[in-house]
Design a protein around this motif. Structure first.
Motif, PDB file in Angstrom:
ATOM      1  N   MET A 137      26.766  32.351  53.139  1.00 16.54           N
ATOM      2  CA  MET A 137      27.760  31.272  53.280  1.00 16.54           C
ATOM      3  C   MET A 137      29.144  31.881  53.048  1.00 16.54           C
ATOM      4  N   ILE A 138      30.063  31.650  53.984  1.00 20.90           N
ATOM      5  CA  ILE A 138      31.453  32.095  53.837  1.00 20.90           C
ATOM      6  C   ILE A 138      32.285  30.857  53.519  1.00 20.90           C
ATOM      7  N   ALA A 139      32.801  30.782  52.292  1.00 19.68           N
ATOM      8  CA  ALA A 139      33.558  29.602  51.845  1.00 19.68           C
ATOM      9  C   ALA A 139      35.052  29.887  51.992  1.00 19.68           C
ATOM     10  N   LEU A 140      35.731  29.020  52.718  1.00 16.70           N
ATOM     11  CA  LEU A 140      37.149  29.226  53.023  1.00 16.70           C
ATOM     12  C   LEU A 140      38.011  28.133  52.413  1.00 16.70           C
ATOM     13  N   ASP A 141      39.166  28.512  51.867  1.00 11.84           N
ATOM     14  CA  ASP A 141      40.123  27.576  51.252  1.00 11.84           C
ATOM     15  C   ASP A 141      39.509  26.863  50.051  1.00 11.84           C
ATOM     16  N   CYS A 142      38.475  27.431  49.462  1.00 14.00           N
ATOM     17  CA  CYS A 142      37.849  26.831  48.282  1.00 14.00           C
ATOM     18  C   CYS A 142      36.910  27.862  47.669  1.00 14.00           C
ATOM     19  N   GLY A 143      36.417  27.563  46.475  1.00  9.56           N
ATOM     20  CA  GLY A 143      35.379  28.391  45.877  1.00  9.56           C
ATOM     21  C   GLY A 143      35.803  29.196  44.665  1.00  9.56           C
ATOM     22  N   ILE A 144      37.105  29.370  44.456  1.00 12.60           N
ATOM     23  CA  ILE A 144      37.554  30.244  43.372  1.00 12.60           C
ATOM     24  C   ILE A 144      37.168  29.687  41.996  1.00 12.60           C
ATOM     25  N   LYS A 145      36.965  28.366  41.924  1.00  9.99           N
ATOM     26  CA  LYS A 145      36.569  27.767  40.647  1.00  9.99           C
ATOM     27  C   LYS A 145      35.144  27.206  40.675  1.00  9.99           C
ATOM     28  N   ALA A 146      34.400  27.526  41.742  1.00  2.55           N
ATOM     29  CA  ALA A 146      33.058  26.933  41.914  1.00  2.55           C
ATOM     30  C   ALA A 146      32.008  27.767  41.183  1.00  2.55           C
ATOM     31  N   ILE A 147      32.187  27.929  39.875  1.00  3.49           N
ATOM     32  CA  ILE A 147      31.300  28.782  39.066  1.00  3.49           C
ATOM     33  C   ILE A 147      29.861  28.269  39.124  1.00  3.49           C
ATOM     34  N   ASP A 148      29.665  26.986  38.800  1.00  2.53           N
ATOM     35  CA  ASP A 148      28.318  26.408  38.742  1.00  2.53           C
ATOM     36  C   ASP A 148      27.678  26.353  40.127  1.00  2.53           C
ATOM     37  N   GLN A 149      28.478  25.993  41.139  1.00  3.75           N
ATOM     38  CA  GLN A 149      27.931  25.860  42.492  1.00  3.75           C
ATOM     39  C   GLN A 149      27.444  27.203  43.028  1.00  3.75           C
ATOM     40  N   ILE A 150      28.220  28.254  42.779  1.00  5.44           N
ATOM     41  CA  ILE A 150      27.822  29.563  43.320  1.00  5.44           C
ATOM     42  C   ILE A 150      26.637  30.132  42.542  1.00  5.44           C
TER      43      ILE A 150
END
Length: 562
Positions: A137-150
């Motif tokens: 999955m390539i996450a764009l314009d988001c994800g830098i704080k998605a600790i739990d999701q990743i």
């Protein structure tokens, strides 16, 4: 309005640059104020070149990201390109997915539902990836704080590459690669890319491994320029190059979907401002009113008939969005007045029935009215969600950090942010936010500022000056349209109110010994008496061209009068 005149550079510096470039003192002053102090810097400013773009592999983790994508292609894995529902997110998804699909078929796109999933990487999106045998999955314009999701994605066997431009938190997500120039240990030379800009650096890196040059990627820059304009990132450095060439693509050879949007508006040549007010709201309207996937479908469509059908649907979404925006803004203004909160340092309003898709626009409208940090809340599932907007010079992200004990999550920039909290925390948060802002904001920031580049006299306003100023474009943060101040102006007797309710001002002004120049002041109809008095007045304005019956003339675009 308070008028602030920027400091004038030292005359010696003005003289040196003026001589080096063969321009007058005024132009040299404007360039120096933009950090341009010698011939080479001026050349780069006036003649942006694609060769000025930085090597994408200077970005931390870029090699890791490219290797993982190449591995996915070699192993025939399914790849999902994921991005947020706003302009930056949907253009990013369109950019990366269409690039990958040029050479690789197993690519899906995913935009989270604004209402069911909310902002950023969602658990639902990860479940979709796992259920559909997506390995990357390539996450764009988001994800830098998605600790739990990743972490959850990893447990589900889905690798994630994060391409973001928002500020990281204390902890970084455990992704295969994290591309974000704002990471402290990322030494990429330019920090102000938007999400689509980071996506472009990724395809630039991938393309270079496939033997592609930057010239092969120019046609993607209409998407990048649209995102730069919509996300209000600084139009300096690398963003200036990307925006310059992206505008050329938009005006000369736009992708089918953007052409379909432009055809609806009947505009001829678009500026960055036109992209902000014409193209961006329509792309945004899909995610606001229906689903961001509609915007992606339009932006990757290659059949003009199908694209025009998509554009017509999006036009309907945008019309609905405008109507809701006006209605909710009115309700929010009434709420502030009825609660007696006109004198506070902040505006915080809430109605569980407000449409989540327009609360960001409403927050901007309220900021225009009361000019103070503003949050607009609505119900989102079992929580409350808000859009935050700030005033110039005040970091609303830092203010939210000061209230983080009341929040479930938040993210964003200095001037705009999003957050969620539990309903029972609303009143405590509202009081704490008011306290944090009242204790930290300089009261002068609560009065709108017009920043003036230079005082000038009317005889300096010439077609030659206008020709040079047009070359300062594209304009935006870090390179705003030059604003001037002229003193001792008089009206020729032509001044009058125009438009509905005569709320705009049209006039013709001069200084003793100068030729008159026409002026238009939007929403300055209330200044008509000041102009019509016999006493001279001062004005702040930018320069514009007015086309009427095939004749082009200079005019003042008035910002304020006193």
């Amino acid at each position: 309005m308070r008028w602030t005149i920027k400091p004038k550079p030292e005359q010696e510096s003005i003289d040196q640059l003026s001589e080096a470039l063969g321009v007058d003192d005024l132009v040299a002053q404007l360039l120096l104020q933009r950090g341009i102090s010698d011939y080479e810097e001026a050349k780069a400013f006036f003649r942006p070149e694609l060769s000025h773009l930085h090597d994408p592999f200077l970005m931390k983790d870029m090699s890791k990201a490219v290797e993982r994508i190449e591995q996915a292609m070699a192993n025939e894995e399914n790849i999902m390109v994921y991005g947020d529902y706003d302009v930056d997110g949907t253009t990013s998804v369109a950019l990366v997915s269409s690039f990958l699909m040029e050479t690789y078929p197993n690519v899906a796109t995913y935009i989270p539902d604004r209402y069911a999933e909310g902002y950023g990487i969602s658990f639902q999106g990860i479940d979709f990836a796992a259920d559909n045998d997506i390995g990357l999955m390539i996450a764009l314009d988001c994800g830098i704080k998605a600790i739990d999701q990743i972490r959850y994605a990893k447990e589900k066997g889905v690798d994630v590459i994060v391409c973001d431009h928002h500020r990281p938190g204390q902890e970084l997500p455990d992704a295969v690669a994290v591309l974000d120039p704002k990471q402290q240990d990322c030494f990429y030379p330019y920090k102000e890319l938007c999400g689509c800009g980071v996506g472009f650096k990724l395809i630039q890196a991938l393309g270079s491994k496939q033997g592609k040059t930057i010239d092969d990627l120019i046609l993607y820059l209409d998407l990048v320029a649209t995102a730069i304009a919509a996300d209000i990132v600084p139009i300096t450095g690398e963003n200036r190059v990307l925006a310059h060439y992206g505008l050329l693509v938009i005006n000369e050879n736009p992708r089918t979907g953007i052409k379909a949007l432009i055809d609806q508006t009947k505009k001829r040549e678009l500026t960055i401002t036109d992209v902000v007010f014409i193209i961006a709201p329509r792309i945004n309207a899909a995610g606001r009113m229906k689903h961001g996937q509609h915007a992606v479908a339009l932006l990757v469509e290659t059949d003009i008939d199908q694209a025009q059908q998509f554009a017509s649907e999006i036009e309907l979404f945008n019309t609905e969005r405008r109507s809701l925006d006006q209605e909710i803004t009115q309700e929010a203004l009434v709420q502030i007045q009825e609660n007696g909160e006109e004198e506070k340092f902040t505006s915080v309003v809430y109605n569980e029935n407000w449409h989540k898709g327009v609360i960001g626009i409403v927050a901007s409208r309220l900021t225009e009215t009361y000019y103070r940090p503003t949050l607009v809340f609505t119900k989102s599932g079992d929580k409350l969600a808000a859009s935050a907007r700030s005033v110039k010079g005040f970091d609303i992200y830092n203010a939210l950090e000061g209230c983080s004990d009341c929040l479930e999550q938040f993210g964003g920039h200095m001037y705009a942010a999003g957050l969620t909290l539990l309903e029972e925390q609303y009143e405590a948060f509202k009081n704490q936010f008011e306290k944090v802002v009242s204790e930290s904001i300089d009261p002068i920031l609560l009065k709108p500022e017009i920043s003036v580049d230079a005082k000038i006299s009317m005889h300096q306003i010439t077609p030659k000056l206008m020709r040079i100023l047009k070359q300062f474009a594209p304009f935006g943060p870090g390179n705003m349209t030059p604003v001037f101040m002229a003193e001792g102006l008089k009206d020729t007797g032509y001044a009058r109110g125009v438009g509905e309710g005569e709320k705009h001002l049209k006039c013709s002004v001069y200084q003793p010994g100068s030729n008159p120049i026409g002026g238009i002041g939007f929403n300055l109809g209330n200044k008509l008496d000041v102009v019509k008095r016999i006493k001279p007045f001062d004005a702040v304005f930018s320069l514009d061209e007015n086309e009427w019956n095939g004749t082009v003339s200079l005019q003042l675009k008035l910002r304020d009068i006193r």
